[in-house]
Design a protein around this motif. Sequence first.
Motif, PDB file in Angstrom:
ATOM      1  N   GLY A   9      64.116  56.898  76.890  1.00  0.00           N
ATOM      2  CA  GLY A   9      62.913  57.564  77.391  1.00  0.00           C
ATOM      3  C   GLY A   9      61.802  56.564  77.649  1.00  0.00           C
ATOM      4  N   SER A  10      60.583  57.064  77.754  1.00  0.00           N
ATOM      5  CA  SER A  10      59.458  56.189  78.073  1.00  0.00           C
ATOM      6  C   SER A  10      58.541  55.916  76.882  1.00  0.00           C
ATOM      7  CB  SER A  10      58.645  56.785  79.223  1.00  0.00           C
ATOM      8  OG  SER A  10      58.199  58.082  78.877  1.00  0.00           O
ATOM      9  N   ASN A  11      58.750  56.614  75.746  1.00  0.00           N
ATOM     10  CA  ASN A  11      57.908  56.433  74.563  1.00  0.00           C
ATOM     11  C   ASN A  11      58.729  56.552  73.286  1.00  0.00           C
ATOM     12  OD1 ASN A  11      55.107  56.235  75.606  1.00  0.00           O
ATOM     13  ND2 ASN A  11      55.568  58.253  76.427  1.00  0.00           N
ATOM     14  N   HIS A  12      58.174  56.045  72.214  1.00  0.00           N
ATOM     15  CA  HIS A  12      58.691  56.262  70.862  1.00  0.00           C
ATOM     16  C   HIS A  12      57.473  56.544  69.979  1.00  0.00           C
ATOM     17  CE1 HIS A  12      57.631  51.986  71.024  1.00  0.00           C
ATOM     18  NE2 HIS A  12      57.381  52.086  69.723  1.00  0.00           N
ATOM     19  N   PHE A  13      57.717  56.908  68.731  1.00  0.00           N
ATOM     20  CA  PHE A  13      56.617  57.211  67.819  1.00  0.00           C
ATOM     21  C   PHE A  13      56.321  55.964  66.997  1.00  0.00           C
ATOM     22  CE2 PHE A  13      54.356  59.174  64.323  1.00  0.00           C
ATOM     23  CZ  PHE A  13      53.611  60.143  64.977  1.00  0.00           C
ATOM     24  N   ARG A  14      55.043  55.602  66.836  1.00  0.00           N
ATOM     25  CA  ARG A  14      54.659  54.411  66.076  1.00  0.00           C
ATOM     26  C   ARG A  14      53.714  54.801  64.945  1.00  0.00           C
ATOM     27  NH1 ARG A  14      53.009  48.813  68.692  1.00  0.00           N
ATOM     28  NH2 ARG A  14      55.248  48.584  68.472  1.00  0.00           N
ATOM     29  N   LEU A  15      54.019  54.282  63.744  1.00  0.00           N
ATOM     30  CA  LEU A  15      53.123  54.385  62.594  1.00  0.00           C
ATOM     31  C   LEU A  15      52.571  52.990  62.295  1.00  0.00           C
ATOM     32  CD1 LEU A  15      55.156  56.630  60.115  1.00  0.00           C
ATOM     33  CD2 LEU A  15      53.225  57.297  61.545  1.00  0.00           C
ATOM     34  N   TYR A  16      51.280  52.920  61.943  1.00  0.00           N
ATOM     35  CA  TYR A  16      50.611  51.657  61.621  1.00  0.00           C
ATOM     36  C   TYR A  16      49.642  51.943  60.497  1.00  0.00           C
ATOM     37  CZ  TYR A  16      47.435  47.664  62.186  1.00  0.00           C
ATOM     38  OH  TYR A  16      46.661  46.557  61.978  1.00  0.00           O
ATOM     39  N   ASN A  17      49.751  51.195  59.387  1.00  0.00           N
ATOM     40  CA  ASN A  17      48.898  51.496  58.239  1.00  0.00           C
ATOM     41  C   ASN A  17      47.570  50.755  58.240  1.00  0.00           C
ATOM     42  OD1 ASN A  17      49.839  48.933  57.457  1.00  0.00           O
ATOM     43  ND2 ASN A  17      49.734  49.463  55.296  1.00  0.00           N
ATOM     44  N   GLY A  18      47.314  49.904  59.226  1.00  0.00           N
ATOM     45  CA  GLY A  18      46.022  49.245  59.350  1.00  0.00           C
ATOM     46  C   GLY A  18      45.869  48.021  58.460  1.00  0.00           C
ATOM     47  N   THR A  19      44.627  47.538  58.346  1.00  0.00           N
ATOM     48  CA  THR A  19      44.348  46.345  57.550  1.00  0.00           C
ATOM     49  C   THR A  19      43.258  46.651  56.541  1.00  0.00           C
ATOM     50  OG1 THR A  19      42.743  45.592  59.192  1.00  0.00           O
ATOM     51  CG2 THR A  19      44.995  44.780  59.424  1.00  0.00           C
ATOM     52  N   GLY A  20      43.152  45.773  55.545  1.00  0.00           N
ATOM     53  CA  GLY A  20      42.093  45.914  54.556  1.00  0.00           C
ATOM     54  C   GLY A  20      42.552  46.459  53.219  1.00  0.00           C
ATOM     55  N   GLU A  21      43.701  47.089  53.180  1.00  0.00           N
ATOM     56  CA  GLU A  21      44.188  47.669  51.919  1.00  0.00           C
ATOM     57  C   GLU A  21      45.712  47.605  51.898  1.00  0.00           C
ATOM     58  OE1 GLU A  21      44.602  48.886  48.396  1.00  0.00           O
ATOM     59  OE2 GLU A  21      42.528  48.855  49.107  1.00  0.00           O
ATOM     60  N   THR A  22      46.279  46.739  51.079  1.00  0.00           N
ATOM     61  CA  THR A  22      47.736  46.556  51.070  1.00  0.00           C
ATOM     62  C   THR A  22      48.494  47.767  50.557  1.00  0.00           C
ATOM     63  OG1 THR A  22      47.674  45.505  48.887  1.00  0.00           O
ATOM     64  CG2 THR A  22      47.570  44.048  50.820  1.00  0.00           C
ATOM     65  N   SER A  23      47.850  48.605  49.780  1.00  0.00           N
ATOM     66  CA  SER A  23      48.564  49.769  49.233  1.00  0.00           C
ATOM     67  C   SER A  23      48.489  50.997  50.149  1.00  0.00           C
ATOM     68  CB  SER A  23      48.017  50.126  47.849  1.00  0.00           C
ATOM     69  OG  SER A  23      46.663  50.503  47.941  1.00  0.00           O
ATOM     70  N   SER A  24      47.814  50.877  51.286  1.00  0.00           N
ATOM     71  CA  SER A  24      47.720  52.039  52.179  1.00  0.00           C
ATOM     72  C   SER A  24      49.059  52.311  52.854  1.00  0.00           C
ATOM     73  CB  SER A  24      46.635  51.820  53.236  1.00  0.00           C
ATOM     74  OG  SER A  24      47.037  50.832  54.156  1.00  0.00           O
ATOM     75  N   ALA A  25      49.246  53.560  53.277  1.00  0.00           N
ATOM     76  CA  ALA A  25      50.487  53.966  53.944  1.00  0.00           C
ATOM     77  C   ALA A  25      50.178  55.049  54.960  1.00  0.00           C
ATOM     78  CB  ALA A  25      51.498  54.477  52.923  1.00  0.00           C
ATOM     79  N   GLN A  26      51.030  55.164  55.958  1.00  0.00           N
ATOM     80  CA  GLN A  26      50.939  56.215  56.959  1.00  0.00           C
ATOM     81  C   GLN A  26      52.240  57.007  56.932  1.00  0.00           C
ATOM     82  OE1 GLN A  26      48.597  57.143  59.485  1.00  0.00           O
ATOM     83  NE2 GLN A  26      47.236  56.024  58.132  1.00  0.00           N
ATOM     84  N   TYR A  27      52.142  58.320  57.083  1.00  0.00           N
ATOM     85  CA  TYR A  27      53.309  59.199  57.077  1.00  0.00           C
ATOM     86  C   TYR A  27      53.247  60.162  58.243  1.00  0.00           C
ATOM     87  CZ  TYR A  27      54.154  57.668  52.299  1.00  0.00           C
ATOM     88  OH  TYR A  27      54.421  56.915  51.197  1.00  0.00           O
ATOM     89  N   VAL A  28      54.415  60.601  58.679  1.00  0.00           N
ATOM     90  CA  VAL A  28      54.534  61.665  59.666  1.00  0.00           C
ATOM     91  C   VAL A  28      55.638  62.593  59.170  1.00  0.00           C
ATOM     92  CG1 VAL A  28      56.160  60.401  61.140  1.00  0.00           C
ATOM     93  CG2 VAL A  28      54.742  62.209  62.125  1.00  0.00           C
ATOM     94  N   ILE A  29      55.464  63.887  59.391  1.00  0.00           N
ATOM     95  CA  ILE A  29      56.431  64.869  58.891  1.00  0.00           C
ATOM     96  C   ILE A  29      56.783  65.840  60.013  1.00  0.00           C
ATOM     97  CG2 ILE A  29      54.670  66.448  58.013  1.00  0.00           C
ATOM     98  CD1 ILE A  29      56.554  66.787  55.517  1.00  0.00           C
TER      99      ILE A  29
END
Length: 170
Positions: A9-29
Amino acid sequence: MAPYEPVSGSNHFRLYNGTGETSSAQYVISEKIPVIGGQLYTLEAMLRYTLNGGGHAEMSLLEVDASHQTVNENHVTYDQGNWKWHDQMELYSLKPETAFVVIRFGVGGEEGAYLDIDNVSVSIVNRHTLSYVQDSSSHLRYIWDPKGRLVKYDFDANGNTIARRITNKE
């Protein structure tokens, strides 16, 4: 959604937890997906990640009963992906009371962690007609040996078999 070299296809889903905090996380459900309780299912997805600083990517299958209560959680983590697409597949024997599954992906544990997700599927496995399960790249993932035990094959980042182990699943 991201257009950076999707598997299809033309896209995929991307998660990025950013900078500034090593313990941060991103989730998708996902939304709830109807299934047949007590059956075998595969969860397969193409995942791309690097994660060299202690971070991890996660692929989870949550089992939910008819009253919408979580009855089981299955989590698998991945790291050091060399920023290339990996065909990740897991086999699950659902609890008899499971009526739905929910898929969850996550990334975090280090600054600037990325997880790209594409081609996600949940499929029932008919144990009575199959003696093995392959992923979408035709890698052998599971076999039932002559004693009826389930054997799982693990691969390194280059697709080489690195482990063969008997699992406790059906």
